[in-house]
Design a protein around this motif. Structure first.
Motif, PDB file in Angstrom:
ATOM      1  N   ASP A  16      10.860  26.847   4.239  1.00  0.00           N
ATOM      2  CA  ASP A  16      12.163  26.200   4.434  1.00  0.00           C
ATOM      3  C   ASP A  16      12.488  25.193   3.344  1.00  0.00           C
ATOM      4  OD1 ASP A  16      12.854  27.621   6.688  1.00  0.00           O
ATOM      5  OD2 ASP A  16      11.972  26.168   8.074  1.00  0.00           O
ATOM      6  N   THR A  17      11.494  24.505   2.831  1.00  0.00           N
ATOM      7  CA  THR A  17      11.717  23.524   1.775  1.00  0.00           C
ATOM      8  C   THR A  17      12.258  24.210   0.521  1.00  0.00           C
ATOM      9  OG1 THR A  17       9.904  22.209   2.657  1.00  0.00           O
ATOM     10  CG2 THR A  17      10.653  21.670   0.446  1.00  0.00           C
ATOM     11  N   GLU A  18      11.673  25.332   0.183  1.00  0.00           N
ATOM     12  CA  GLU A  18      12.143  26.073  -0.993  1.00  0.00           C
ATOM     13  C   GLU A  18      13.548  26.617  -0.741  1.00  0.00           C
ATOM     14  OE1 GLU A  18      10.778  29.665  -4.002  1.00  0.00           O
ATOM     15  OE2 GLU A  18       9.439  29.041  -2.390  1.00  0.00           O
ATOM     16  N   ARG A  19      13.839  27.055   0.472  1.00  0.00           N
ATOM     17  CA  ARG A  19      15.193  27.520   0.808  1.00  0.00           C
ATOM     18  C   ARG A  19      16.214  26.396   0.628  1.00  0.00           C
ATOM     19  NH1 ARG A  19      12.247  29.946   4.833  1.00  0.00           N
ATOM     20  NH2 ARG A  19      12.160  32.205   4.650  1.00  0.00           N
ATOM     21  N   GLN A  20      15.874  25.198   1.054  1.00  0.00           N
ATOM     22  CA  GLN A  20      16.770  24.058   0.906  1.00  0.00           C
ATOM     23  C   GLN A  20      16.997  23.723  -0.565  1.00  0.00           C
ATOM     24  OE1 GLN A  20      14.908  21.017   3.250  1.00  0.00           O
ATOM     25  NE2 GLN A  20      15.862  21.716   5.163  1.00  0.00           N
ATOM     26  N   ARG A  21      15.927  23.763  -1.361  1.00  0.00           N
ATOM     27  CA  ARG A  21      16.074  23.501  -2.804  1.00  0.00           C
ATOM     28  C   ARG A  21      16.959  24.558  -3.453  1.00  0.00           C
ATOM     29  NH1 ARG A  21      10.421  22.321  -2.708  1.00  0.00           N
ATOM     30  NH2 ARG A  21      10.054  24.433  -3.443  1.00  0.00           N
ATOM     31  N   ASN A  22      16.744  25.832  -3.087  1.00  0.00           N
ATOM     32  CA  ASN A  22      17.556  26.905  -3.657  1.00  0.00           C
ATOM     33  C   ASN A  22      19.021  26.738  -3.280  1.00  0.00           C
ATOM     34  OD1 ASN A  22      15.327  28.097  -4.805  1.00  0.00           O
ATOM     35  ND2 ASN A  22      15.043  29.575  -3.154  1.00  0.00           N
ATOM     36  N   ARG A  23      19.284  26.407  -2.024  1.00  0.00           N
ATOM     37  CA  ARG A  23      20.669  26.227  -1.570  1.00  0.00           C
ATOM     38  C   ARG A  23      21.320  25.036  -2.276  1.00  0.00           C
ATOM     39  NH1 ARG A  23      20.394  27.238   4.004  1.00  0.00           N
ATOM     40  NH2 ARG A  23      20.595  29.389   3.366  1.00  0.00           N
ATOM     41  N   ALA A  24      20.556  23.960  -2.486  1.00  0.00           N
ATOM     42  CA  ALA A  24      21.082  22.794  -3.199  1.00  0.00           C
ATOM     43  C   ALA A  24      21.440  23.166  -4.635  1.00  0.00           C
ATOM     44  CB  ALA A  24      20.066  21.661  -3.181  1.00  0.00           C
ATOM     45  N   ARG A  25      20.582  23.939  -5.298  1.00  0.00           N
ATOM     46  CA  ARG A  25      20.872  24.382  -6.665  1.00  0.00           C
ATOM     47  C   ARG A  25      22.094  25.295  -6.710  1.00  0.00           C
ATOM     48  NH1 ARG A  25      15.937  27.109  -8.159  1.00  0.00           N
ATOM     49  NH2 ARG A  25      14.766  25.709  -6.851  1.00  0.00           N
ATOM     50  N   LEU A  26      22.240  26.133  -5.692  1.00  0.00           N
ATOM     51  CA  LEU A  26      23.339  27.094  -5.673  1.00  0.00           C
ATOM     52  C   LEU A  26      24.689  26.408  -5.476  1.00  0.00           C
ATOM     53  CD1 LEU A  26      24.112  30.121  -5.632  1.00  0.00           C
ATOM     54  CD2 LEU A  26      23.769  30.064  -3.166  1.00  0.00           C
ATOM     55  N   TYR A  27      24.739  25.396  -4.615  1.00  0.00           N
ATOM     56  CA  TYR A  27      26.019  24.788  -4.248  1.00  0.00           C
ATOM     57  C   TYR A  27      26.321  23.462  -4.935  1.00  0.00           C
ATOM     58  CZ  TYR A  27      26.473  28.401  -0.771  1.00  0.00           C
ATOM     59  OH  TYR A  27      26.597  29.613  -0.160  1.00  0.00           O
TER      60      TYR A  27
END
Length: 70
Positions: A16-27
């Motif tokens: 989940d931590t990596e998912r949050q980082r990826n979403r932050a980078r995307l948006y």
């Protein structure tokens, strides 16, 4: 299409931590050359521009309505 890409990125994440980082980078908005966050330009209309747009739309609507009856 964006949601499919987002789902693929989420599937590739390990936790989940990596998912949050990826979403932050995307948006997160892109940065300018000096490192500040770039925000999209506003698309506001002042009252006069809004009234002109409404008048234009009303004229086009009347024109289209006239074509349908002929």
């Amino acid at each position: 299409m964006l949601s499919a890409a987002e789902a693929a990125i989420d599937d590739a994440a390990a936790d989940d931590t990596e998912r949050q980082r990826n979403r932050a980078r995307l948006y997160t908005p892109p940065r300018t050359a000096d490192g500040r966050r770039m925000r999209p330009a506003g698309t506001r209309l002042d009252a006069a521009s809004a009234q002109a747009l409404m008048a234009q739309l009303a004229a086009e609507d009347a024109q289209l309505a006239g074509r349908r009856t002929s």
